[in-house]
Design a protein around this motif. Structure first.
Motif, short mmCIF file in Angstrom:
data_model
loop_
_atom_site.label_atom_id
_atom_site.label_comp_id
_atom_site.label_asym_id
_atom_site.label_seq_id
_atom_site.Cartn_x
_atom_site.Cartn_y
_atom_site.Cartn_z
N VAL A 139 0.98 -1.38 0.16
CA VAL A 139 0.23 -0.15 0.30
C VAL A 139 1.33 1.13 0.10
O VAL A 139 0.66 1.88 -0.76
N VAL A 140 1.73 1.20 1.42
CA VAL A 140 2.59 2.41 1.15
C VAL A 140 3.72 2.91 -0.54
O VAL A 140 3.89 3.27 -0.70
N VAL A 190 2.18 1.59 -3.48
CA VAL A 190 1.57 2.52 -4.50
C VAL A 190 1.21 3.58 -4.14
O VAL A 190 1.27 4.84 -4.88
N SER A 191 1.30 4.13 -2.97
CA SER A 191 1.22 5.03 -3.24
C SER A 191 2.63 6.56 -3.12
O SER A 191 1.85 7.70 -3.84
N ALA A 202 2.15 6.41 -6.97
CA ALA A 202 1.31 7.60 -7.33
C ALA A 202 2.08 9.26 -7.42
O ALA A 202 2.46 10.05 -7.91
N LEU A 203 2.33 9.28 -5.97
CA LEU A 203 3.09 10.82 -5.44
C LEU A 203 4.28 11.51 -6.65
O LEU A 203 3.63 12.18 -7.42
N LEU A 228 4.17 9.84 -9.77
CA LEU A 228 4.02 10.23 -10.69
C LEU A 228 3.78 11.33 -11.25
O LEU A 228 3.34 12.04 -12.00
N ALA A 229 3.13 11.71 -9.95
CA ALA A 229 1.97 12.88 -10.33
C ALA A 229 3.35 13.70 -10.35
O ALA A 229 2.68 15.34 -11.02
N LEU A 230 4.33 13.91 -9.76
CA LEU A 230 5.40 14.73 -9.49
C LEU A 230 6.00 15.10 -11.12
O LEU A 230 6.56 15.86 -11.41
N VAL A 286 4.46 14.30 -14.33
CA VAL A 286 3.72 14.83 -15.15
C VAL A 286 3.88 16.23 -15.04
O VAL A 286 4.03 16.82 -16.06
N ARG A 287 4.05 16.77 -13.64
CA ARG A 287 4.29 18.42 -13.64
C ARG A 287 5.44 18.60 -13.85
O ARG A 287 5.12 20.00 -14.35
N LYS A 319 4.91 18.74 -18.39
CA LYS A 319 4.20 19.67 -18.24
C LYS A 319 4.89 21.25 -18.40
O LYS A 319 5.21 21.77 -19.20
N GLU A 363 -2.22 3.14 7.17
CA GLU A 363 -1.52 2.40 5.87
C GLU A 363 -3.03 3.41 4.79
O GLU A 363 -3.05 3.62 3.94
N VAL A 385 -2.06 6.83 4.92
CA VAL A 385 -1.08 6.98 3.28
C VAL A 385 -2.17 7.17 2.52
O VAL A 385 -1.93 8.20 1.28
N ALA A 422 -1.54 10.31 0.23
CA ALA A 422 -0.97 9.89 -1.53
C ALA A 422 -2.10 10.51 -1.74
O ALA A 422 -1.90 11.22 -3.44
N VAL A 447 -1.97 13.84 -4.64
CA VAL A 447 -1.42 14.06 -6.37
C VAL A 447 -3.15 14.72 -6.24
O VAL A 447 -2.36 15.64 -7.66
N LEU A 506 -1.46 18.40 -6.51
CA LEU A 506 -0.27 18.24 -7.97
C LEU A 506 -0.77 18.42 -9.24
O LEU A 506 -0.65 18.92 -10.07
N LEU A 507 -1.82 17.94 -9.80
CA LEU A 507 -2.74 17.91 -10.83
C LEU A 507 -4.03 18.38 -11.38
O LEU A 507 -4.01 18.83 -12.13
N MET A 567 -7.70 8.61 -8.84
CA MET A 567 -6.35 8.30 -8.89
C MET A 567 -5.64 8.30 -10.15
O MET A 567 -5.25 9.20 -11.11
N PHE A 610 -4.79 11.29 -12.79
CA PHE A 610 -4.21 11.77 -13.88
C PHE A 610 -4.80 11.58 -15.26
O PHE A 610 -3.89 12.06 -16.22
#
Lengths: 129, 299
Positions: free
Chosen positions: A90-91, A93-94, A97-98, A100-102, A104-105, A108, B127, B130, B134, B138, B141-142, B290, B294
């Protein structure tokens, strides 16, 4: 020692995968590939943790009702590493995601995924200011 | 005959250098905040050589570091206790306590579910938070507030699945099956392999598939941003309240107001089932959120 190496193949295979992940994270200049490397490192850690919980000859920790007079520690493998792997997934995945978002920015703003070009462009920006 | 422009006449007569006076002609002042150009302007040769040397050094150092790390890790694997040994240090009192007494303590036939949602439920609460954090990061940020539509809706993809008969029909058949399977995994989390995280991911995948095949307008009828936010927050608050109750009753996370029941039934194992449902909702909403962030920049 050699016998131990052969017997502990899951341990060193997971360590080799871990090193492959570190290699990608350190050497690849593409941000997406760096994130993939981080995920490979995570996977290696899960393999290592999961293999630590195994006990020879015992079954998965699901109680089916048939105990035949045996206690749980005579039937089931160690459930704690499995629970820790769940937390880790789970951690990761989080974190993915973070990251990948950075990315993307960054894409851009700088129109590239190459870290060198991004650093160069950011340095030029600072010089201009 | 058409009269030449004044500047062209000057150039013909030779007293106007096109390249030198370009800025004068356009009347544009020297830019102070120069915009970045892509691809970046080529570096001078010396700087390029320096950079190349630095990266060569960096690569060599990284390879050496990785080799040292790999060899030390493999040597440590050789001196580790044997794989599957009964007397390994991981097989300690905690394992004995969990393996021998979990059924009386938790009532779940899946020991891992008992560990993560009863013995170590606080871990799982962290968890879920978390995941939520996240999602919030996101979102920060997006989500682009300034021009909501322009920057976020990407250019039209070459392949539009909404017009494809095969994809839409297959998705129509698949979605109910996937959702039912996800709900089954969540509800049987304390009886069989599975639980909130895996079941929630499966349900989130169903919503993602729906949004991909029929567009966000269709998926928003079921899981609108508002419903998404409310479900996530409500599930997290429910989980936190339940766990604060367990603190109130002695903080060993074992006693609860629901009895453990008969092991093997769906409604058994005390708080594990509601906690699994809460975790499943959080994970489902987070996964879909998410994907949505995205894909189009908002939940």
């Amino acid at each position: 020692m050699i016998h131990n190496i052969l017997h502990n193949y899951l341990f060193w295979v997971s360590m080799i995968i871990f090193v492959i992940g570190i290699f990608m994270l350190a050497l690849d200049r593409n941000l997406i590939k760096k994130i993939i490397g981080l995920n490979i490192m995570d996977t290696a850690a899960y393999l290592f943790l999961g293999s630590l919980g195994y006990i020879q000859g015992l079954s998965a920790p699901i109680f089916t009702g048939k105990t035949m007079g045996q206690t749980g520690s005579e039937l089931f493998i160690n459930p704690i590493p499995s629970a820790l792997v769940l937390t880790g997934i789970v951690v990761s995945v989080s974190v993915t995601a973070l990251l990948l978002a950075l990315t993307v920015r960054l894409y851009k703003k700088y129109n590239t995924l190459n870290l060198d070009e991004i650093i160069e462009a950011a340095g030029k920006e600072e010089d201009d200011d | 005959m058409k009269k030449d422009h004044k500047l062209v006449r000057m150039w013909k007569e030779g007293d106007w250098d096109l390249y030198e006076n370009l800025n004068v002609y356009t009347g544009r002042p020297e830019k102070k905040n120069r915009k970045l150009s892509f691809p970046p302007a080529p570096m001078p040769e010396t700087a390029k050589a320096q950079t190349r040397a630095f990266y060569r050094l960096f690569t060599v150092l990284a390879v050496v570091l990785c080799a040292v790390l790999a060899s030390s890790l493999i040597i440590s694997a050789a001196v580790m206790p044997q794989f599957g040994a009964v007397d390994a240090p991981a097989v300690n009192q905690v394992y004995l306590r969990y393996a021998d007494r979990w059924l009386a303590d938790t009532g779940a036939t899946n020991i891992v579910a008992g560990v993560i949602l009863n013995y170590r439920a606080f871990d799982t609460l962290g968890e879920s938070h978390v995941l939520f954090a996240a999602l919030c990061a996101v979102m920060l940020l997006l989500t682009d507030c300034r021009d909501d539509r322009k920057s976020i809706t990407r250019h039209e993809p070459l392949f539009n699945p909404r017009k494809d008969v095969i994809i839409t029909q297959v998705v129509k058949i698949l979605i109910p099956l996937i959702l039912v399977f996800g709900i089954y995994v969540v509800l049987n989390g304390h009886l069989s392999p599975g639980g909130g995280f895996s079941g929630g991911t499966i349900m989130g995948a169903a919503f993602i598939l729906y949004a991909a095949a029929f567009g966000f307008e269709a998926s928003e009828r079921i899981l609108s941003p508002r419903v998404n936010k409310i479900l996530t927050a409500a599930a997290l608050i429910f989980y936190s309240l339940i766990k604060s109750y367990s603190f109130y009753t002695g903080a060993n996370h074992l006693e609860s107001f629901i009895t453990n029941g008969v092991p093997g039934r769906i409604v058994s194992a005390g708080l594990i089932l509601p906690l699994n449902i809460a975790v499943g909702l959080v994970v489902c909403c987070t996964m879909y959120g998410m994907y949505s962030l995205f894909k189009r920049g908002r939940t």
